[in-house]
Design an enzyme around this catalytic site. Sequence first.
Site, mmCIF file in Angstrom:
data_model
loop_
_atom_site.group_PDB
_atom_site.id
_atom_site.type_symbol
_atom_site.label_atom_id
_atom_site.label_comp_id
_atom_site.label_asym_id
_atom_site.label_seq_id
_atom_site.Cartn_x
_atom_site.Cartn_y
_atom_site.Cartn_z
ATOM 1 N N TYR A 17 148.447 8.447 13.847
ATOM 2 C CA TYR A 17 149.425 8.919 14.420
ATOM 3 C C TYR A 17 150.708 7.817 14.697
ATOM 4 C CZ TYR A 17 146.639 12.999 15.069
ATOM 5 O OH TYR A 17 145.718 14.232 15.101
ATOM 6 N N GLN A 52 145.436 9.690 27.986
ATOM 7 C CA GLN A 52 145.692 9.181 26.728
ATOM 8 C C GLN A 52 147.097 9.776 26.316
ATOM 9 O OE1 GLN A 52 144.417 10.587 22.787
ATOM 10 N NE2 GLN A 52 143.477 8.645 22.539
ATOM 11 N N GLY A 61 131.552 12.250 22.070
ATOM 12 C CA GLY A 61 132.408 13.195 22.050
ATOM 13 C C GLY A 61 131.915 14.916 21.859
ATOM 14 N N ARG A 62 131.399 15.061 20.795
ATOM 15 C CA ARG A 62 130.831 16.587 20.854
ATOM 16 C C ARG A 62 129.767 16.986 21.724
ATOM 17 N NH1 ARG A 62 132.360 15.017 15.855
ATOM 18 N NH2 ARG A 62 133.601 16.324 14.684
ATOM 19 N N ARG A 67 143.507 2.617 21.824
ATOM 20 C CA ARG A 67 142.430 2.958 20.894
ATOM 21 C C ARG A 67 142.884 2.893 19.536
ATOM 22 N NH1 ARG A 67 139.305 8.670 19.870
ATOM 23 N NH2 ARG A 67 137.472 7.826 20.847
#
Length: 374
Positions: free
Chosen positions: A188, A101, A331-332, A235
């Site tokens: 971002y 990424q 994810g987690r 993404r």
Amino acid sequence: MKYEALFSETNLGPFKLKNRIVLPPLTRSRSSQPGNIPNELMAEYYSQRTGAGFMVTEGTQIEPRGQGYAWTPGIHSTEQVEGWKKVTKAVHNNGGVIFAQLWHVGRVSHVSLQPDGGKPVAPSAIRADSVSVFIETGPGQGALADPSEPRALTTDEVKELVQLYKQAAKNAKEAGFDGVELHCANGYLINQFISEHTNHRDDEYGGSLENRLRFLKEVVQAVSEVYGPERVGVRFAPLFESTDEDRVYLGLVESDPHTTYIEAIKILNQAGIAYLSLAEADWDKAPDLPEDFYRDVRANFSGKILYAGKYTADKALRVLNSGYGDLFAFGRPFIANPDLPKRIRHNLPLNDVDPSTMYGGTAKGYIDYPFHAG
């Protein structure tokens, strides 16, 4: 078995994936210092999780100015490329498919993380609020800080950044990655160009939605020239509601998010990229994306669609059966369960995440989560 559909094979560009379960980008801040260099510990972490059909690395800064958090890895130096080779080799030895990424935080940074203590760079000189960055305060020590005031990029500097993304893709290819994902989410840099809140430019990269999407379009084209579009993903994190929790997404809630992101997705579809990754809001009781948005995403994008954001196996199965999504990231759960696909397939209990070891540190809370004994 209940979740067997999640284990059907599917293609992603030139790759045949063994299942539809994805390890998404997860910042863990374990790179070696100085130099933000990937290491053997990271290679072990990723190799443990190759049960995933597909893997994407943590956000990886494309240049020194792209860093917004301490100890995150880069992909702009020779040492970093050599470090990533350890990761890709370990993953490929286990039969995994892994993309890098590519990440630039733009304004979400602090002068202490910038070369020579300079200001962070951004489309416009608008400071990020309602968010914190993580800075190093000593060897292995860090603290949260407010982002510093950024400076606006010149038009020539924007064009130079497009080339920096292209060089990062070349570096990723040299490091052995199977492809790249562009981080265009969560406030971002690329998201900052897209957003009406953070892009107040009056050149060809600002103003109209078409102009605000120009940087995205040029970066996608640049990295596609390196890998081919069939090895590129993007993404987004479209947010439709503003709540106290939108600090997770840095407050970038567009006045018309549906139009903004569907127009962006049309650009990606025309470019022919392999997949679109959509990160849904992941706080407790966060709403799903609107039904008409799911529907329009599918109607306007012919590649694979990957969803993430507090997904459970049940939700993934529901979205797969609806026809809206193809791949699903966890994810987690993947942090705490290196063998997550096995646990999902056989409905086995899950380890809990230790939040105190999420960012920075050692092997503890990183590569020592147990595999299921069965």
